[in-house]
Write a protein that holds these residues in place. Structure first.
Motif, short mmCIF file in Angstrom:
data_model
loop_
_atom_site.label_atom_id
_atom_site.label_comp_id
_atom_site.label_asym_id
_atom_site.label_seq_id
_atom_site.Cartn_x
_atom_site.Cartn_y
_atom_site.Cartn_z
N GLY A 6 0.58 -1.15 0.23
CA GLY A 6 -0.12 0.20 0.11
C GLY A 6 1.01 1.26 0.41
O GLY A 6 2.01 0.99 -0.70
N ILE A 7 0.51 1.89 0.71
CA ILE A 7 0.90 3.68 0.82
C ILE A 7 3.00 3.03 1.59
O ILE A 7 3.81 4.06 1.29
N SER A 8 2.72 2.04 2.46
CA SER A 8 3.64 1.55 3.06
C SER A 8 4.41 0.53 2.27
O SER A 8 3.48 -0.05 1.97
N ALA A 9 5.86 0.57 2.17
CA ALA A 9 5.81 -0.94 1.73
C ALA A 9 5.53 -2.20 2.12
O ALA A 9 6.02 -2.02 3.45
N ALA A 10 5.79 -3.45 1.77
CA ALA A 10 5.32 -4.43 3.02
C ALA A 10 6.69 -4.75 2.35
O ALA A 10 7.85 -4.75 2.39
N GLU A 11 6.42 -5.25 4.51
CA GLU A 11 8.37 -5.48 4.77
C GLU A 11 8.25 -7.45 4.75
O GLU A 11 7.21 -8.25 5.39
N ILE A 12 9.08 -7.86 5.03
CA ILE A 12 9.59 -8.86 4.94
C ILE A 12 10.94 -9.03 6.20
O ILE A 12 11.66 -8.19 6.03
N LYS A 13 10.50 -9.42 7.49
CA LYS A 13 11.48 -9.36 8.67
C LYS A 13 12.24 -10.79 8.80
O LYS A 13 11.27 -11.64 8.96
N TRP A 14 12.98 -11.04 9.06
CA TRP A 14 14.08 -12.65 10.07
C TRP A 14 14.91 -11.83 10.76
O TRP A 14 15.47 -10.75 10.71
N ASP A 15 15.28 -13.09 12.00
CA ASP A 15 16.79 -12.35 12.85
C ASP A 15 17.57 -13.04 11.81
O ASP A 15 17.60 -14.47 11.13
N ALA A 16 19.34 -12.55 12.67
CA ALA A 16 20.42 -13.51 11.63
C ALA A 16 20.33 -15.08 12.82
O ALA A 16 19.90 -14.68 13.53
N ALA A 17 20.53 -15.71 11.40
CA ALA A 17 21.26 -16.92 12.01
C ALA A 17 23.10 -16.89 12.58
O ALA A 17 23.33 -16.88 11.92
N ILE A 18 22.83 -18.21 13.11
CA ILE A 18 24.62 -18.07 13.70
C ILE A 18 24.78 -19.03 13.05
O ILE A 18 24.43 -19.27 11.52
N ASN A 19 26.66 -17.93 13.32
CA ASN A 19 26.83 -19.23 11.79
C ASN A 19 26.84 -18.66 10.95
O ASN A 19 27.32 -18.89 9.12
N ALA A 20 25.37 -18.04 10.24
CA ALA A 20 25.04 -17.16 8.58
C ALA A 20 25.59 -16.07 7.97
O ALA A 20 25.82 -14.78 9.39
N ARG A 21 26.97 -16.06 6.94
CA ARG A 21 26.80 -14.18 6.94
C ARG A 21 26.08 -13.65 6.08
O ARG A 21 25.63 -12.87 5.85
N LEU A 22 25.95 -14.55 4.64
CA LEU A 22 24.56 -14.63 3.64
C LEU A 22 23.14 -14.70 3.42
O LEU A 22 23.73 -15.70 3.95
N TYR A 23 22.53 -13.65 3.81
CA TYR A 23 21.58 -14.48 3.52
C TYR A 23 19.95 -13.88 1.65
O TYR A 23 20.74 -12.65 0.77
N GLN A 24 19.69 -14.27 1.24
CA GLN A 24 18.88 -14.08 -0.27
C GLN A 24 17.95 -15.17 0.38
O GLN A 24 17.56 -15.69 1.10
N GLY A 25 16.01 -13.66 0.02
CA GLY A 25 15.21 -14.23 0.27
C GLY A 25 14.43 -14.61 -1.07
O GLY A 25 14.70 -13.30 -1.81
#
Length: 344
Positions: free
Chosen positions: A163-182
């Motif tokens: 809508g007027i505000s953008a849709a948000e996708i949130k997640w917590d950092a994972a142990i031993n993870a460096r890179l994230y792809q959604g």
């Protein structure tokens, strides 16, 4: 010209043309182990690919299509579970599996060879792979395990809203993870307008921007925003308008993949060069070979719904009108055509 000088000239020319200047590019070379494997704690089977470097007169790709050039005759591969002190807690064996059920590609589909194990993978431990190949150098590598990827939005019965505000996708950092792809997997049903029962379920995938973590201890939160304009243009450009089909939104699946540090480095090093120098450095974490042994993990939210206002925008929005999206209004089913509501 004196006879002596003529004889010397003759032998000089003879020597020049009789000299063998051939460069043998296929001289003896060192066989290298090539290893690729990604451990995933959420899978019941772990896979590793092992092959060797090859060289032939028909070019670098010639060996890729010949199984006897690509693979070692025999290999013994083991996976060790290591505690915090580096001591072995458990040891598991990889078993060879050959298959020919593959789509055609660069590598041979004849006896395509992988190695598998059903070893349980625990994020509290590191894991070491070791390979023993008769007549060749052995190899090994160690990797930590990426922990849980926890998606915090959408969560439970939360809906995605553009809508007027953008849709948000949130997640917590994972142990031993460096890179994230959604990824957002948009599922919809499509059918001919004159035969709605003849339907097909289709999926369109939208990739979120790659994000890099600042630490490996699982601290931090990531937010990825998708604007109405960018996402609905994406739907229009990739699904397209129609005059003879109807479409119904079914649900959206959200996936977040996390890559361990070595995996992240491998991905970054392998990206196309943006500068004048096109040659990229070779990255490997295999001791005694080439390739990558690392880990990954995935968090998911299945069958996420769109908000009521977003569904309204889908069937009659400025970008998606004329795409055949159906809005169910009581006993009527309505679509948008040239900005007008058409019900049937």
């Amino acid at each position: 010209m004196p006879m002596k000088n003529q004889i010397l000239t003759f032998f000089a020319v003879l020597t020049l043309f009789s000299c063998d200047n051939t460069l043998d590019i296929n001289a003896d070379y060192d066989v290298e182990n090539v290893v690729y494997g990604l451990l995933d704690k959420d899978l019941d089977t772990q896979w590793v690919r092992l092959h060797r470097t090859y060289l032939g007169e028909d070019g670098i790709l010639s060996g890729a299509v010949q199984s006897d050039s690509l693979y070692f005759d025999t290999a013994a591969i083991y996976l060790a579970q290591l505690n915090a002190s580096g001591n072995v807690v458990n040891t598991y064996e990889f078993y060879r599996k050959d298959t020919s059920i593959l789509e055609p590609g660069v590598f041979t589909t004849e006896n395509y060879r992988m190695y598998w194990t059903d070893a349980p993978i625990d994020k509290a431990f590191e894991y070491r792979i070791r390979g023993f190949i008769p007549g060749n150098n052995n190899f090994e590598a160690v990797t930590p395990i990426v922990g849980n990827v926890n998606i915090t939005k959408p969560r439970g019965f939360q809906k995605i809203s553009f809508g007027i505000s953008a849709a948000e996708i949130k997640w917590d950092a994972a142990i031993n993870a460096r890179l994230y792809q959604g990824y957002l997997h948009f599922r919809y049903k499509e059918a001919p307008r004159n035969n709605p029962l003849d339907s097909t379920i289709k999926t369109l995938t939208y990739a979120l921007p790659v994000r890099t973590g600042s630490n490996l201890n699982g601290n931090g939160t990531f937010v990825s925003e998708i604007t109405y304009d960018s996402y609905f243009r994406f739907l229009k450009n990739n699904i397209g308008q129609t005059t003879d089909k109807v479409r119904v939104f079914k649900g959206m699946d959200v996936e977040i993949w996390a890559a361990a540090d070595d995996y992240a480095t491998y991905i970054n090093v392998s990206q196309p060069s943006q500068g004048v120098v096109q040659e990229k450095p070779l990255y490997t974490n295999i001791d005694g070979g080439l390739g990558l042994f690392s880990s990954r993990a995935m968090g998911e939210q299945r069958d996420v719904k769109l908000s009521t206002t977003t569904l309204d925008s889908l069937w009659r929005g400025v970008f998606t009108c004329d795409m055949g999206w159906v809005d169910f209004q009581g006993l009527d089913s309505c679509i948008c055509v040239d900005g007008d509501k058409i019900c049937f």
